[in-house]
Design an enzyme around this catalytic site. Structure first.
Site, mmCIF file in Angstrom:
data_model
loop_
_atom_site.group_PDB
_atom_site.id
_atom_site.type_symbol
_atom_site.label_atom_id
_atom_site.label_comp_id
_atom_site.label_asym_id
_atom_site.label_seq_id
_atom_site.Cartn_x
_atom_site.Cartn_y
_atom_site.Cartn_z
ATOM 1 C CD GLU A 90 -13.138 -10.117 -4.441
ATOM 2 O OE1 GLU A 90 -13.328 -11.347 -4.303
ATOM 3 O OE2 GLU A 90 -12.019 -9.589 -4.398
ATOM 4 C CG HIS B 224 -7.266 -10.998 -7.607
ATOM 5 N ND1 HIS B 224 -6.487 -10.696 -8.698
ATOM 6 C CD2 HIS B 224 -7.663 -12.289 -7.777
ATOM 7 C CE1 HIS B 224 -6.395 -11.752 -9.488
ATOM 8 N NE2 HIS B 224 -7.096 -12.728 -8.951
ATOM 9 C CB SER C 15 -5.276 -1.787 -2.944
ATOM 10 O OG SER C 15 -5.833 -3.069 -3.094
ATOM 11 C CG ASP D 12 -3.318 -7.774 -3.790
ATOM 12 O OD1 ASP D 12 -2.507 -8.626 -3.409
ATOM 13 O OD2 ASP D 12 -4.002 -7.085 -3.023
ATOM 14 C CG HIS E 74 -2.033 -1.046 1.058
ATOM 15 N ND1 HIS E 74 -2.766 -1.513 2.138
ATOM 16 C CD2 HIS E 74 -2.515 -1.700 -0.035
ATOM 17 C CE1 HIS E 74 -3.635 -2.411 1.706
ATOM 18 N NE2 HIS E 74 -3.505 -2.538 0.404
ATOM 19 N N GLY F 44 -10.657 -11.827 -12.156
ATOM 20 C CA GLY F 44 -9.872 -10.611 -12.273
ATOM 21 C C GLY F 44 -8.993 -10.559 -13.501
#
Length: 260
Positions: free
Chosen positions: A115, A42, A97, A160, A19, A140
């Site tokens: 998602e 994701h 994020s 991610d 992050h 994703g």
């Protein structure tokens, strides 16, 4: 594939690493007047309660953001976002994020979040409602390919995954090569875990052959509890923007302080 929920791990040391770099890159992109696209493959739910039983049970936030936050300057983009989220949602709130991106972007920018998990998708939709994000309940990687090249073309994609699907290690270099062919100006940032048996090694070898100019940055840390497998965090960034390398060096210094 649908068992992973990030609430157990929100605010851990890997989140801090990922992050902080993300916020610095977004801060750089938004300093210019040109609009930006942000894509995340994701996304999770975007907002977490570190006082929730799931988060308290693992203790990962207590050894993550709670320990390292003071190592960042008060005007660091990551720390500014943390303050904004707590002001809106309370002292135990932690932004994922998607929310960090939403807070960093402007009205002229575009936000796409994928998602697949039904519960996480529902929470993400609720938590990101004020920002008008385009939220996709979809795989994703497939969604990212469908969205590229985005409009506007200038922007950043965060990949991610949880890596609970072991095939991700073999497939990610193929996905990133396909994305880069369609969107060669895009910043593509991959997060990956460092585990004792190093399942990421072959993936990174393939990625470094494909993208020799990319920024690879890793930090290592002790496991948060006995038997916990996460011993570090990695970021592999294609087309890294100005400032990313300097931030990576600073993060190395911050995380090295954990072992003192």
């Amino acid at each position: 594939m649908l068992s992973y929920q990030h609430l157990y791990h929100a605010g851990n040391l890997a989140d801090v690493h990922k992050h902080a770099l993300l916020c610095v890159m977004l801060d750089y992109l938004t300093q210019k007047d040109k609009p930006v696209s942000y894509i995340e493959t994701h996304a999770g739910r975007g907002l977490y309660d570190l006082a929730a039983p799931e988060a308290v049970k693992t203790g990962e936030a207590a050894q993550g953001i709670s320990v390292l936050e003071q190592a960042f300057a008060k005007d660091h983009p990551y720390r500014r976002r943390l303050s904004e989220v707590r002001a809106q949602h309370g002292p135990e709130a932690y932004p994922g994020s998607p929310l960090l991106a939403a807070l960093s972007l402007r009205e002229t920018d575009t936000l796409h979040l994928a998602e697949l998990h039904p519960q996480e998708h529902q929470m993400l939709t609720r938590n990101l409602l004020p920002w008008g994000a385009h939220i996709h309940q979809a795989d994703g990687f497939q969604q990212a390919l469908a969205l590229t090249p985005p409009t506007p073309r200038r922007g950043l994609m965060l990949i991610d995954p949880s890596f609970e699907v072991k095939a991700d290690y073999a497939n990610i270099p193929k996905h990133m090569a396909a994305l880069n062919r369609k969107w060669n100006v895009g910043i593509i940032a991959l997060w990956y875990p460092l585990l004792p048996n190093a399942p990421h090694r072959a993936m990174l070898e393939a990625l470094e052959q494909q993208f020799p100019e990319a920024l690879r940055h890793e930090v290592r840390f002790p496991p948060v509890r006995e038997g916990h497998g996460l011993v570090g965090s990695g970021m592999f960034i294609v087309n890294p923007p100005w400032g990313a390398e300097a931030e990576a060096k600073e993060l190395t210094r911050i995380f090295n302080g954990l072992s003192r």
